[in-house]
Design a protein around this motif. Structure first.
Motif, PDB file in Angstrom:
ATOM      1  N   LEU A 126      52.261  49.604  38.525  1.00  0.00           N
ATOM      2  CA  LEU A 126      50.820  49.398  38.673  1.00  0.00           C
ATOM      3  C   LEU A 126      50.524  48.517  39.878  1.00  0.00           C
ATOM      4  O   LEU A 126      49.599  48.781  40.651  1.00  0.00           O
ATOM      5  CB  LEU A 126      50.264  48.780  37.392  1.00  0.00           C
ATOM      6  N   LEU A 127      51.333  47.493  40.059  1.00  0.00           N
ATOM      7  CA  LEU A 127      51.152  46.595  41.200  1.00  0.00           C
ATOM      8  C   LEU A 127      51.364  47.340  42.518  1.00  0.00           C
ATOM      9  O   LEU A 127      50.588  47.162  43.470  1.00  0.00           O
ATOM     10  CB  LEU A 127      52.109  45.411  41.092  1.00  0.00           C
ATOM     11  N   VAL A 128      52.355  48.203  42.562  1.00  0.00           N
ATOM     12  CA  VAL A 128      52.609  48.974  43.787  1.00  0.00           C
ATOM     13  C   VAL A 128      51.406  49.859  44.105  1.00  0.00           C
ATOM     14  O   VAL A 128      51.008  49.987  45.267  1.00  0.00           O
ATOM     15  CB  VAL A 128      53.918  49.789  43.664  1.00  0.00           C
ATOM     16  N   GLN A 129      50.793  50.452  43.089  1.00  0.00           N
ATOM     17  CA  GLN A 129      49.582  51.247  43.320  1.00  0.00           C
ATOM     18  C   GLN A 129      48.491  50.379  43.935  1.00  0.00           C
ATOM     19  O   GLN A 129      47.797  50.809  44.864  1.00  0.00           O
ATOM     20  CB  GLN A 129      49.066  51.849  42.005  1.00  0.00           C
ATOM     21  N   TRP A 130      48.326  49.178  43.415  1.00  0.00           N
ATOM     22  CA  TRP A 130      47.279  48.288  43.918  1.00  0.00           C
ATOM     23  C   TRP A 130      47.560  47.790  45.321  1.00  0.00           C
ATOM     24  O   TRP A 130      46.636  47.445  46.052  1.00  0.00           O
ATOM     25  CB  TRP A 130      47.077  47.130  42.938  1.00  0.00           C
ATOM     26  N   LEU A 131      48.829  47.762  45.709  1.00  0.00           N
ATOM     27  CA  LEU A 131      49.163  47.309  47.061  1.00  0.00           C
ATOM     28  C   LEU A 131      48.648  48.269  48.124  1.00  0.00           C
ATOM     29  O   LEU A 131      48.526  47.901  49.278  1.00  0.00           O
ATOM     30  CB  LEU A 131      50.671  47.103  47.200  1.00  0.00           C
ATOM     31  N   SER A 132      48.334  49.498  47.740  1.00  0.00           N
ATOM     32  CA  SER A 132      47.739  50.421  48.704  1.00  0.00           C
ATOM     33  C   SER A 132      46.238  50.130  48.873  1.00  0.00           C
ATOM     34  O   SER A 132      45.612  50.640  49.792  1.00  0.00           O
ATOM     35  CB  SER A 132      47.961  51.871  48.269  1.00  0.00           C
ATOM     36  N   ILE A 133      45.692  49.311  47.976  1.00  0.00           N
ATOM     37  CA  ILE A 133      44.277  48.939  48.052  1.00  0.00           C
ATOM     38  C   ILE A 133      44.110  47.579  48.719  1.00  0.00           C
ATOM     39  O   ILE A 133      43.253  47.400  49.572  1.00  0.00           O
ATOM     40  CB  ILE A 133      43.657  48.908  46.631  1.00  0.00           C
ATOM     41  N   THR A 134      44.939  46.621  48.311  1.00  0.00           N
ATOM     42  CA  THR A 134      44.846  45.271  48.864  1.00  0.00           C
ATOM     43  C   THR A 134      46.213  44.603  48.833  1.00  0.00           C
ATOM     44  O   THR A 134      47.020  44.889  47.961  1.00  0.00           O
ATOM     45  CB  THR A 134      43.834  44.405  48.081  1.00  0.00           C
ATOM     46  N   ARG A 135      46.428  43.734  49.795  1.00  0.00           N
ATOM     47  CA  ARG A 135      47.636  42.914  49.826  1.00  0.00           C
ATOM     48  C   ARG A 135      47.285  41.447  49.662  1.00  0.00           C
ATOM     49  O   ARG A 135      48.140  40.591  49.767  1.00  0.00           O
ATOM     50  CB  ARG A 135      48.382  43.123  51.135  1.00  0.00           C
ATOM     51  N   SER A 136      46.045  41.184  49.381  1.00  0.00           N
ATOM     52  CA  SER A 136      45.593  39.809  49.182  1.00  0.00           C
ATOM     53  C   SER A 136      46.082  39.288  47.841  1.00  0.00           C
ATOM     54  O   SER A 136      45.751  39.854  46.794  1.00  0.00           O
ATOM     55  CB  SER A 136      44.064  39.755  49.244  1.00  0.00           C
ATOM     56  N   ILE A 137      46.859  38.215  47.872  1.00  0.00           N
ATOM     57  CA  ILE A 137      47.340  37.593  46.637  1.00  0.00           C
ATOM     58  C   ILE A 137      46.150  37.216  45.758  1.00  0.00           C
ATOM     59  O   ILE A 137      46.174  37.430  44.543  1.00  0.00           O
ATOM     60  CB  ILE A 137      48.201  36.351  46.948  1.00  0.00           C
ATOM     61  N   SER A 138      45.097  36.675  46.367  1.00  0.00           N
ATOM     62  CA  SER A 138      43.901  36.286  45.597  1.00  0.00           C
ATOM     63  C   SER A 138      43.270  37.476  44.898  1.00  0.00           C
ATOM     64  O   SER A 138      42.939  37.401  43.717  1.00  0.00           O
ATOM     65  CB  SER A 138      42.846  35.659  46.512  1.00  0.00           C
ATOM     66  N   ASN A 139      43.084  38.567  45.626  1.00  0.00           N
ATOM     67  CA  ASN A 139      42.476  39.757  45.033  1.00  0.00           C
ATOM     68  C   ASN A 139      43.355  40.358  43.940  1.00  0.00           C
ATOM     69  O   ASN A 139      42.859  40.762  42.892  1.00  0.00           O
ATOM     70  CB  ASN A 139      42.187  40.822  46.098  1.00  0.00           C
ATOM     71  N   LEU A 140      44.651  40.417  44.194  1.00  0.00           N
ATOM     72  CA  LEU A 140      45.567  40.955  43.187  1.00  0.00           C
ATOM     73  C   LEU A 140      45.571  40.071  41.940  1.00  0.00           C
ATOM     74  O   LEU A 140      45.496  40.575  40.816  1.00  0.00           O
ATOM     75  CB  LEU A 140      46.979  41.087  43.762  1.00  0.00           C
ATOM     76  N   ALA A 141      45.649  38.761  42.140  1.00  0.00           N
ATOM     77  CA  ALA A 141      45.650  37.825  41.004  1.00  0.00           C
ATOM     78  C   ALA A 141      44.364  37.968  40.200  1.00  0.00           C
ATOM     79  O   ALA A 141      44.393  38.000  38.966  1.00  0.00           O
ATOM     80  CB  ALA A 141      45.827  36.391  41.497  1.00  0.00           C
ATOM     81  N   TYR A 142      43.241  38.086  40.896  1.00  0.00           N
ATOM     82  CA  TYR A 142      41.956  38.248  40.213  1.00  0.00           C
ATOM     83  C   TYR A 142      41.941  39.519  39.367  1.00  0.00           C
ATOM     84  O   TYR A 142      41.544  39.514  38.194  1.00  0.00           O
ATOM     85  CB  TYR A 142      40.819  38.271  41.243  1.00  0.00           C
ATOM     86  N   ASN A 143      42.371  40.629  39.953  1.00  0.00           N
ATOM     87  CA  ASN A 143      42.336  41.913  39.244  1.00  0.00           C
ATOM     88  C   ASN A 143      43.327  41.977  38.087  1.00  0.00           C
ATOM     89  O   ASN A 143      43.046  42.624  37.076  1.00  0.00           O
ATOM     90  CB  ASN A 143      42.563  43.066  40.226  1.00  0.00           C
ATOM     91  N   PHE A 144      44.476  41.321  38.213  1.00  0.00           N
ATOM     92  CA  PHE A 144      45.464  41.326  37.143  1.00  0.00           C
ATOM     93  C   PHE A 144      45.250  40.160  36.169  1.00  0.00           C
ATOM     94  O   PHE A 144      45.968  40.040  35.181  1.00  0.00           O
ATOM     95  CB  PHE A 144      46.887  41.295  37.721  1.00  0.00           C
ATOM     96  N   ASP A 145      44.272  39.303  36.450  1.00  0.00           N
ATOM     97  CA  ASP A 145      43.918  38.148  35.615  1.00  0.00           C
ATOM     98  C   ASP A 145      45.108  37.227  35.381  1.00  0.00           C
ATOM     99  O   ASP A 145      45.438  36.855  34.256  1.00  0.00           O
ATOM    100  CB  ASP A 145      43.298  38.588  34.287  1.00  0.00           C
ATOM    101  N   VAL A 146      45.766  36.902  36.495  1.00  0.00           N
ATOM    102  CA  VAL A 146      46.882  35.952  36.488  1.00  0.00           C
ATOM    103  C   VAL A 146      46.613  34.925  37.573  1.00  0.00           C
ATOM    104  O   VAL A 146      45.725  35.103  38.414  1.00  0.00           O
ATOM    105  CB  VAL A 146      48.237  36.656  36.745  1.00  0.00           C
ATOM    106  N   SER A 147      47.391  33.863  37.579  1.00  0.00           N
ATOM    107  CA  SER A 147      47.231  32.851  38.615  1.00  0.00           C
ATOM    108  C   SER A 147      47.748  33.379  39.949  1.00  0.00           C
ATOM    109  O   SER A 147      48.587  34.287  39.995  1.00  0.00           O
ATOM    110  CB  SER A 147      47.994  31.579  38.239  1.00  0.00           C
ATOM    111  N   GLU A 148      47.239  32.802  41.019  1.00  0.00           N
ATOM    112  CA  GLU A 148      47.739  33.178  42.347  1.00  0.00           C
ATOM    113  C   GLU A 148      49.215  32.813  42.465  1.00  0.00           C
ATOM    114  O   GLU A 148      49.974  33.538  43.111  1.00  0.00           O
ATOM    115  CB  GLU A 148      46.912  32.497  43.440  1.00  0.00           C
ATOM    116  N   GLU A 149      49.611  31.728  41.826  1.00  0.00           N
ATOM    117  CA  GLU A 149      51.024  31.326  41.853  1.00  0.00           C
ATOM    118  C   GLU A 149      51.899  32.407  41.206  1.00  0.00           C
ATOM    119  O   GLU A 149      52.921  32.806  41.765  1.00  0.00           O
ATOM    120  CB  GLU A 149      51.212  30.000  41.133  1.00  0.00           C
TER     121      GLU A 149
END
Length: 174
Positions: A126-149
């Motif tokens: 799922l994360l690999v799919q999202w990497l085609s949309i954004t590579r922003s750690i902040s955006n990915l963390a927000y969408n997956f509802d996890v911390s940026e860390e």
């Protein structure tokens, strides 16, 4: 016997998480971010209880016999979600109770549970799919509802395991 620390255990952590999510998905809507970790716990037969009178150093515990996962209710939502995943990971990996383990085994089992929890919350496919949309750690963390860390750690772990990340999408202007 002390568990092995080689890559086979990392592979097992990922395999158990992905297998659980695949089984969960058979009776639920398709998995998309954020993974509904409390729903996964319920599907596995566990009730999640928020504990508000425990100290800051306490994160969570699991009682397999009582089918309960206790989580520090005063912690941030991201930490609570990771704790639920961590406790589910101990179950998926069939770790023995801490009272039966040496300090070294406890540390190793907790490291394995963290890897499995990360895969439950941020499944690699799922994360690999999202990497085609954004590579922003902040955006990915927000969408997956996890911390940026947590997202940063997951992203760093993809490369050493042979994961080829897709090239960033070109930006079209105009």
């Amino acid at each position: 016997m002390f568990p092995r620390t080689d890559k086979l255990r990392v592979g097992l952590c990922i395999e158990k998480a992905q297998g659980a999510l695949a089984e969960y998905a058979k009776g639920h809507p398709p998995i998309k971010p954020p993974v509904r970790i409390e729903s996964v716990a319920e599907w596995m037969g566990f009730q999640v209880i928020l504990l508000h009178t425990v100290g800051e150093e306490f994160s969570g515990l699991v009682s397999v016999r009582q089918k309960l996962i206790g989580v520090n209710g005063r912690h941030h939502r991201h930490r609570r979600r990771f704790t639920i995943g961590h406790e589910l990971a101990h179950i998926l990996l069939k770790h023995p109770p801490e009272s039966h383990c040496t300090p070294g085994e406890i540390a190793l089992y907790n490291a394995e549970a963290d890897k499995c929890a990360a895969e439950l919350l941020m499944p690699t496919p799922l994360l690999v799919q999202w990497l085609s949309i954004t590579r922003s750690i902040s955006n990915l963390a927000y969408n997956f509802d996890v911390s940026e860390e947590a997202m940063g750690v997951k992203m760093r772990q993809l490369k050493p395991h042979g994961m080829t990340l897709p090239a960033p999408m070109p930006i079209v202007v105009g």
